[in-house]
Design an enzyme around this catalytic site. Sequence first.
Site, PDB file in Angstrom:
ATOM      1  N   GLU A 137      -2.766 -11.849   1.971  1.00 53.77           N
ATOM      2  CA  GLU A 137      -2.083 -10.942   1.025  1.00 53.77           C
ATOM      3  C   GLU A 137      -3.050 -10.196   0.112  1.00 53.77           C
ATOM      4  O   GLU A 137      -2.881  -8.973  -0.003  1.00 53.77           O
ATOM      5  CB  GLU A 137      -1.042 -11.708   0.206  1.00 53.77           C
ATOM      6  CG  GLU A 137      -0.218 -10.752  -0.623  1.00 53.77           C
ATOM      7  CD  GLU A 137       0.784 -11.445  -1.532  1.00 53.77           C
ATOM      8  OE1 GLU A 137       0.798 -12.678  -1.603  1.00 53.77           O
ATOM      9  OE2 GLU A 137       1.523 -10.713  -2.204  1.00 53.77           O
TER      10      GLU A 137
ATOM     11  N   HIS B 208      -3.348  -1.375   1.387  1.00 54.80           N
ATOM     12  CA  HIS B 208      -2.433  -0.528   0.620  1.00 54.80           C
ATOM     13  C   HIS B 208      -3.231   0.498  -0.188  1.00 54.80           C
ATOM     14  O   HIS B 208      -2.869   1.669  -0.262  1.00 54.80           O
ATOM     15  CB  HIS B 208      -1.607  -1.376  -0.356  1.00 54.80           C
ATOM     16  CG  HIS B 208      -0.333  -1.924   0.219  1.00 54.80           C
ATOM     17  ND1 HIS B 208       0.856  -1.245   0.148  1.00 54.80           N
ATOM     18  CD2 HIS B 208      -0.049  -3.089   0.852  1.00 54.80           C
ATOM     19  CE1 HIS B 208       1.824  -1.973   0.713  1.00 54.80           C
ATOM     20  NE2 HIS B 208       1.293  -3.098   1.152  1.00 54.80           N
TER      21      HIS B 208
ATOM     22  N   HIS C  93       8.139 -10.248   4.981  1.00 52.11           N
ATOM     23  CA  HIS C  93       7.617  -8.990   5.520  1.00 52.11           C
ATOM     24  C   HIS C  93       7.788  -8.920   7.039  1.00 52.11           C
ATOM     25  O   HIS C  93       8.026  -7.847   7.591  1.00 52.11           O
ATOM     26  CB  HIS C  93       6.162  -8.766   5.095  1.00 52.11           C
ATOM     27  CG  HIS C  93       6.018  -8.446   3.623  1.00 52.11           C
ATOM     28  ND1 HIS C  93       5.919  -9.412   2.650  1.00 52.11           N
ATOM     29  CD2 HIS C  93       6.010  -7.253   2.957  1.00 52.11           C
ATOM     30  CE1 HIS C  93       5.843  -8.833   1.456  1.00 52.11           C
ATOM     31  NE2 HIS C  93       5.894  -7.519   1.619  1.00 52.11           N
TER      32      HIS C  93
ATOM     33  N   HIS D 157      -4.798  -7.337   2.803  1.00 54.63           N
ATOM     34  CA  HIS D 157      -3.527  -6.610   2.743  1.00 54.63           C
ATOM     35  C   HIS D 157      -3.467  -5.665   1.532  1.00 54.63           C
ATOM     36  O   HIS D 157      -3.098  -4.502   1.664  1.00 54.63           O
ATOM     37  CB  HIS D 157      -2.362  -7.603   2.739  1.00 54.63           C
ATOM     38  CG  HIS D 157      -1.145  -7.075   2.062  1.00 54.63           C
ATOM     39  ND1 HIS D 157      -0.862  -7.322   0.740  1.00 54.63           N
ATOM     40  CD2 HIS D 157      -0.157  -6.268   2.507  1.00 54.63           C
ATOM     41  CE1 HIS D 157       0.262  -6.705   0.417  1.00 54.63           C
ATOM     42  NE2 HIS D 157       0.713  -6.064   1.456  1.00 54.63           N
TER      43      HIS D 157
ATOM     44  N   HIS E 269       1.893  -3.104   7.779  1.00 55.45           N
ATOM     45  CA  HIS E 269       2.453  -4.456   7.785  1.00 55.45           C
ATOM     46  C   HIS E 269       2.625  -5.003   9.203  1.00 55.45           C
ATOM     47  O   HIS E 269       2.589  -6.225   9.401  1.00 55.45           O
ATOM     48  CB  HIS E 269       3.737  -4.536   6.956  1.00 55.45           C
ATOM     49  CG  HIS E 269       3.449  -4.925   5.534  1.00 55.45           C
ATOM     50  ND1 HIS E 269       3.277  -6.239   5.155  1.00 55.45           N
ATOM     51  CD2 HIS E 269       3.226  -4.184   4.429  1.00 55.45           C
ATOM     52  CE1 HIS E 269       2.977  -6.291   3.864  1.00 55.45           C
ATOM     53  NE2 HIS E 269       2.943  -5.045   3.391  1.00 55.45           N
TER      54      HIS E 269
ATOM     55  N   HIS F 183      12.315  -5.072  -2.315  1.00 54.17           N
ATOM     56  CA  HIS F 183      10.871  -5.259  -2.140  1.00 54.17           C
ATOM     57  C   HIS F 183      10.168  -5.341  -3.494  1.00 54.17           C
ATOM     58  O   HIS F 183       9.313  -6.205  -3.717  1.00 54.17           O
ATOM     59  CB  HIS F 183      10.308  -4.106  -1.300  1.00 54.17           C
ATOM     60  CG  HIS F 183       8.866  -4.284  -0.974  1.00 54.17           C
ATOM     61  ND1 HIS F 183       7.896  -3.428  -1.405  1.00 54.17           N
ATOM     62  CD2 HIS F 183       8.220  -5.243  -0.268  1.00 54.17           C
ATOM     63  CE1 HIS F 183       6.716  -3.842  -0.975  1.00 54.17           C
ATOM     64  NE2 HIS F 183       6.885  -4.942  -0.275  1.00 54.17           N
TER      65      HIS F 183
ATOM     66  N   HIS G 186       8.233  -8.872  -5.055  1.00 59.45           N
ATOM     67  CA  HIS G 186       6.875  -8.962  -5.594  1.00 59.45           C
ATOM     68  C   HIS G 186       6.861  -9.334  -7.074  1.00 59.45           C
ATOM     69  O   HIS G 186       5.873  -9.864  -7.561  1.00 59.45           O
ATOM     70  CB  HIS G 186       6.109  -7.661  -5.338  1.00 59.45           C
ATOM     71  CG  HIS G 186       5.637  -7.553  -3.914  1.00 59.45           C
ATOM     72  ND1 HIS G 186       4.502  -8.180  -3.463  1.00 59.45           N
ATOM     73  CD2 HIS G 186       6.164  -6.930  -2.836  1.00 59.45           C
ATOM     74  CE1 HIS G 186       4.340  -7.930  -2.168  1.00 59.45           C
ATOM     75  NE2 HIS G 186       5.346  -7.180  -1.760  1.00 59.45           N
TER      76      HIS G 186
END
Length: 691
Positions: A354, A373, A242, A369, A409, A213, A217
């Site tokens: 995103e 987070h 995802h 998104h 997610h 992961h 990114h």
Amino acid sequence: MSKHNPQDLLLLFEHPQEPVFVPKGDKAGDNGFVFAVPDTYLSDQYRPLGALLTTRFGEDAEQIPVKKISIPPLGEILDIKRDENFSLFLEKHRHIAGKLIEIFMGMRNTQDLLSMACYCRDRVNPYLFNYAFSVALLNRKDTKNLSVPSFARLFPDKYVDSKVFTRAREEAKIVPDGSRAPLVIPKDFTASEREEEQRLSYFREDLGANLHHWHWHLVYPLNGERAIVAKNRRGELFYYMHQQIIARYNFERLCNKLKRVERLEDFNQPIKEAYFPKLDSVVASRAYPARVANQKMQNIDRAVDRVRLDVDELKRWSNRILDAIQKGTVMNEKGQTIELGENDGIDTLGNIIESSVLSPNRNYYGDLHNMGHVVLAYIHDPDHRYLETFGVMGDVATAMRDPVFYRWHAYIDDILQQHKATLPRYTIDQLNYSGITVKDVKVQSQGSSSNVFNTFWQQSDVDLSRGMDFQEKGAVFIRFTHLQHQPFTYKITVNNANPTTKLGTCRIFLAPKFDEGGSTWSFRNQRLMFIELDKFTVTLKQGANTFTRASTESTVTIPFERTFRDLDTRRPGANTAELDQFNFCGCGWPQHLLIPKGTAEGMAGELFVMISNYDDDKVDQNIDGVCSDAGSFCGIKDKLYPDRRSMGYPFDRLPREGVNNLQQFLTPNMRVANVTINFKDKTFKPKEAFV
Ligand code: CUO
């Protein structure tokens, strides 16, 4: 003096806390390499000592000359302090990372880059340095062939229980290199069995999954120069990679008698799952704080992080996005309408949600998104009154550890699935491959009857010493326990009734046969449970064809060694045959998690195999010599995504009229085999084979 070698750049990753003038790349019995930096490059703390230091530390080491160049001002790059944690989800950090990447990308050649990096290394936040330097190495033409080292080996504190570091330091001090025993870290260290979510800790806290992961990114940054961000179908891949993580997580949940994850849809509800990471930081001054049970998302107002956001704003953004999905169009910054096309709409939406700098209208659709987070990462201290830093959700290296990651997610995925639900259904013609019939599908694990997968626990050793600042050098291994499966092969028989040889793409997926209530699935639900296992091209001569494929060849995974690859070895020079073997990328689902855990009684699964028409799949490009073995999840470096179909095909859309279950969905070029996943609750030693 040795000549400049671009490989030297990689040495700057090592021992991120030790100053640049301390020798790097040292192995036992070897004196390593030392960067001969100009005195003016030394940070304030060391400058008065100047040449003394290089002599003191590097006397026996091989010198790497560092040219003096005129250094551009670092300005706000220094606003992230050395002892702070670093988060790509924070706009401030992203913006600053973008600046540093720009500086590294702008260096005329690798010599200047080395010089600039040496200057920055002891001044800039170590995580920021690592990130920006990695992105630059991956994207510069003259450093493309270098492989950035595994993040877990440089910053092991983001991956393993903090207790291990004290033990590791002791071990390094007392026991000479070569006779050090691996330090065993326990499999379950974050909660007891009273917490049912703990049944999934082996998945959430898997080193390989978290490294994948993080690497994903890194390969797909959301800020910076457009040329770096605008990779082929990156918004769509954000969705698909995802989505597959959620599908895999749900599969594992069912293996553990838990229901599929509940999407975090109501932002005012308390979040029942807690998470206590127990990770310390060896770099930042604070550890990752815990998230206790039943907290609610709260408005964020933290001047230090330049972030202020009301939870209602998240809802507003998501309503605007849902509205766009209903209309089938989005509005760009100039007020123009862009259609969400059948094939590329998902790419646009992925970038919007995103969100990356490719979002056509960040002002209007916001930063859904990422800010989710952030809100979850600061849930314990939303207004900074306790001077606490962010939790694991704030960091791509650690986010997958927290159960709330999957809830968030799943929510994001659900929005994207609402778009998929508006698309025309695949017709039989779009699914079938005329004249091609899949006659038989078998899975063979060594020594087992057909169509059985065997899973178990396995221990593996990884050397984490490169990330720790020991006086005494040499390897310090940790031994951790992870899920593993016995290697297996697929054996597939296909008939080609056409008069000529045909090419096809073989697509292999796996899903649980029953839902959490023990009932057979409706296609609408099961399609979201299919995890991709492999995808490859096959040549079909007239008549019957039988081919086999090994589990280790999967195009979603990379082998264990690559997940944890090190930088001990000086790499071969450019354009040599050996370089090809080194020339790999670290992005890819870990091979050891290819098959979900299953159950002790044997969990029923459905293995789906499809041969699609290659004429509709193929992408004309030459991918010889580039790392492409996890292409499905990671794309191919600097190339087009290697499959022209929508990602997740044929399960990415609702089924045609009249199809209610998997059997009804099948066309002759598809076949389903009933399989069983048997889990054996036994821990095998490193490299010990399952028998
Ligand atoms: Cu990968 Cu949310 O995108 O963590």
